[in-house]
Design a protein around this motif. Structure first.
Motif: not given
Length: 268
Positions: A202-212
Motif C-alpha cells: 500500500v505504501l510503496s506507490p505513495f512513497v514513489a509518488f512523493a519521490g516523483q
C-alpha cells in the motif's frame, strides 16, 4: 538520414551507457554503506547532504559560488553535529542552513528555505531510520525509489505520450509516472511475500509518488535557474541532487507519516 533530437534510437538512449555505469558505482557504494550502517552510512549521508545543499545554493545564487560552497560545508557540519549529539534539542541545527541561505540575496528564497529543509531532514531521516528501525526499511525505501525511477525512465522513453506536468517538468510523461507506481507496488509485493507486512504494498506507490514530487520540484528549480543539471558531478546523471531528489521526497513523506501515526511496517 537525419531526425529530430530524441527521434532516433541513439537520441532516445544515447545517455544510457553513462547512466548505467554511474548507477553501478553509486549502487555499489550505497549498498555497501547501507548494509554496514553505523558511522559509514552516517558519513555518506553527511557528505551527500552537503553536496545537495551546495548545488541548491549554486542554482539559486549562481554568482555567489563561495557562499554556496560555505553553505554546503555548513550543512554537512550541522547534520554531523545532530547525529553526534543524538539529542532532540540538537535538531534545531537542521534549520540553520535553510534559514541562513534564505536570508541571503538569491532567487527563490522561500523555495530555497523549504527545499533546503527537506534536504536536511532527508539526510537526518535516512540515518535515523537505518539506526532506529533497521536495514529492511532502508532497503525497501531505496528499492522503491530506484525501481520506480528505472521503470519510469524506460516506460517514458519507450511509450512517451501525454506529459505529466509539462509546465514544470517537460520530460515527465504519464506513462513513466504510472510505470513508476507499478514498479513501486511490485517492490512492496516482494517485501510482503518475504514476510515484512502487507502495508508495504500500500505504501510503496505513495512513497514513489512523493519521490516523483521531489524530482519535479527540483526540475522546476532547474528551469527557473536556466540549467539542465544541478551540477556535473555524476556522468549521465548530472548532479547529486539530480540523483537523490526523489529520495528526498520519499524520506520526508515517511518522516511526516511517522509524526502522525505508527507506520505499520515499523516494528513488525
Amino acid at each position: 538520414m537525419s531526425a529530430a533530437p530524441g527521434g532516433t534510437k541513439a537520441g532516445r538512449w544515447g545517455d544510457l551507457k553513462s547512466r548505467a555505469l554511474s548507477a553501478v558505482v553509486m549502487l555499489s557504494l550505497g549498498i555497501g554503506a547501507i548494509v554496514k550502517g553505523g558511522i559509514l552510512f552516517a558519513a555518506l549521508a553527511v557528505i551527500v547532504t552537503g553536496l545537495m545543499i551546495w548545488e541548491l545554493a549554486a542554482m539559486t545564487a549562481p554568482a555567489r559560488r563561495s557562499v554556496s560552497v560555505a553553505l554546503g560545508v555548513l550543512a554537512s557540519l550541522a547534520l554531523a553535529s545532530v547525529l553526534i549529539l543524538h539529542s532532540p534539542f540538537s535538531l534545531i541545527a537542521l534549520l540553520m542552513v535553510p534559514l541562513a541561505g534564505a536570508a541571503m540575496p538569491r532567487r527563490d528564497r522561500i523555495l530555497f528555505g523549504l527545499y533546503g529543509l527537506a534536504i536536511m531532514l532527508s539526510g537526518y531521516g535516512l540515518v535515523a531510520l537505518r539506526e532506529g528501525v533497521g536495514l529492511p526499511i532502508i532497503v525497501w525505501l531505496v528499492a522503491v525509489v530506484v525501481i520506480s525511477d528505472i521503470a519510469g525512465y524506460f516506460a517514458g522513453k519507450t511509450f512517451g505520450g501525454p506529459k505529466f506536468w509539462p509546465a514544470i517538468s517537460p520530460k515527465k510523461t504519464w506513462s513513466g509516472t504510472v510505470a513508476g507506481w507499478g514498479g513501486a507496488a511490485l517492490v512492496g509485493a516482494v517485501f510482503w511475500l518475504t514476510g515484512h507486512g502487507w502495508m508495504f504494498v500500500v505504501l510503496s506507490p505513495f512513497v514513489a509518488f512523493a519521490g516523483q514530487m521531489g524530482d519535479i520540484v527540483e526540475s522546476w528549480l532547474k528551469r527557473r535557474a536556466g540549467v539542465k543539471d544541478s551540477s556535473s558531478l555524476i556522468p549521465g546523471h548530472g548532479g547529486v541532487l539530480d540523483r537523490f531528489d526523489a529520495l528526498v521526497g520519499a524520506v520526508v513523506l515517511l518522516l511526516l507519516l511517522a509524526l502522525v501515526t505508527r507506520l505499520p511496517l515499523v516494528g513488525g
